[in-house]
Enzyme design. Structure first.
Site, mmCIF file in Angstrom:
data_model
loop_
_atom_site.group_PDB
_atom_site.id
_atom_site.type_symbol
_atom_site.label_atom_id
_atom_site.label_comp_id
_atom_site.label_asym_id
_atom_site.label_seq_id
_atom_site.Cartn_x
_atom_site.Cartn_y
_atom_site.Cartn_z
ATOM 1 N N LYS A 12 0.847 -1.198 0.000
ATOM 2 C CA LYS A 12 0.000 0.000 0.000
ATOM 3 C C LYS A 12 0.878 1.242 0.000
ATOM 4 O O LYS A 12 2.040 1.231 0.421
ATOM 5 C CB LYS A 12 -0.946 0.020 1.195
ATOM 6 C CG LYS A 12 -0.281 0.013 2.586
ATOM 7 C CD LYS A 12 0.187 1.380 3.082
ATOM 8 C CE LYS A 12 0.808 1.311 4.455
ATOM 9 N NZ LYS A 12 1.504 2.563 4.862
ATOM 10 N N ASP A 139 -3.060 -1.613 9.921
ATOM 11 C CA ASP A 139 -3.032 -1.682 8.460
ATOM 12 C C ASP A 139 -3.549 -3.004 7.919
ATOM 13 O O ASP A 139 -3.750 -3.138 6.707
ATOM 14 C CB ASP A 139 -1.605 -1.472 7.946
ATOM 15 C CG ASP A 139 -1.128 -0.032 8.060
ATOM 16 O OD1 ASP A 139 -1.966 0.856 8.313
ATOM 17 O OD2 ASP A 139 0.085 0.203 7.896
#
Length: 308
Positions: A12, A139
């Protein structure tokens, strides 16, 4: 014979990371705009006599191969919920930079969850998997979901976001990693030193940028470049001043935007298109300011079972 199951999980980049003040529990509220990009780890789950972790790929020696690994913790959490013996060999093929601010460990946890769910036939719902993800780390839920999303709370409360086109990125990988908790502590220290204060009483609640969300929705890289921000960047640069040279090299090479990815130390560069990304990557590789350079586009899908 039960066949191994392999899951693929993306890295990401945070196109916006707005960090609120320090909470009494030691965390920070975030407005965290995630974009999954096409750099992937693969996690393969195979029946075994006991829970075992092996790792291969760039910087594999930096990844814990015991129960401290988030992938192992994910397997244990899923097994505990369903009364399954967590006797599984998890092999992680790393391609996401290690300790680079691109959620590689979180990706491995999400990959382990979906691979073990398929291997054991636990039939966990999406909601259950997301609950386990949130227990494992801020996350991890996004690594499961992928695409683009706004993360609230510690980043684990996700709202999917619409994207109008693919965005092209270049990533400059630094030597060594940065500890995420250390970067947050430095962010708090810098805020205190500046006189603003660092607690929730001092810092406004973080909010996503309307201009940034609109740029994602319309697929406009120039508009996105004008709106990207990372509140942790000053802290990462304070702890690793050499990153400033990497950011300058990418900007000089024509990147539309240059920023530290998450807590760093990987630096991310947004390019106009795939051709421009290759040009930025070549210039960064020749600059001597980073250890390796990768290109990828996003959004990319979240954790996906490839075989089973």
């Amino acid at each position: 014979m039960i066949r191994p199951v392999t899951a693929r999980v993306p890295a990401k980049v945070n196109v916006q990371l707005a960090v609120g003040g320090l909470r009494p529990d030691g965390f920070h509220d975030l407005a965290n705009v995630f974009l999954a990009v096409g750099l992937y780890d693969e996690v393969t789950a195979t029946p075994a006599d006991t829970l075992r972790i092996t790792v291969a790929g760039p910087d594999a020696h930096q990844v814990p191969q015991d129960h401290d690994n988030l992938a192992a913790r994910a397997a244990l959490a899923l097994a505990a919920r369903h009364g399954v013996d967590p006797a599984v060999h998890l092999h992680i093929a790393k391609d996401i930079p290690v300790a680079g601010g691109m959620a590689g460990g979180s990706a491995d946890a999400a990959g382990a969850l979906v691979a073990c769910d398929a291997l054991w036939g636990t039939g966990a719902t999406r909601e259950e998997l997301l609950e386990i993800c949130a227990e494992l780390g801020s996350d991890v839920p996004f690594s499961l979901v992928g695409g683009a999303a706004l993360g609230r709370g510690r980043g684990e409360l996700l709202e999917p976001l619409e994207t109008g086109a693919a965005f092209h990125w270049v990533f400059a990988v630094a030597d060594g990693g940065l500890s995420t908790p250390a970067v947050y502590r430095e962010c708090d220290r810098l805020r205190e030193a500046s006189g603003t204060g660092a607690t929730v009483a001092d810092i406004p609640d973080p909010e996503p940028s309307p201009a940034l969300l609109a740029a994602l929705r319309t697929g406009d890289p120039a508009a996105l470049a004008a709106a990207v921000t990372n509140d942790l960047q000053p802290a990462a640069l304070s702890l690793r001043p050499t990153l400033a040279g990497t950011l300058r090299a990418g900007a000089d090479a024509g990147a539309l935007a240059s920023l530290v990815s998450g807590s760093g130390p990987t630096c991310a560069f947004l390019a106009k298109d795939a051709e421009a990304a290759q040009a930025v990557a070549a210039a960064l590789a020749a600059s001597g300011t980073c250890r390796a350079v990768r290109t990828a586009s996003g959004p990319a899908p979240g954790a996906t079972v490839l075989t089973g």
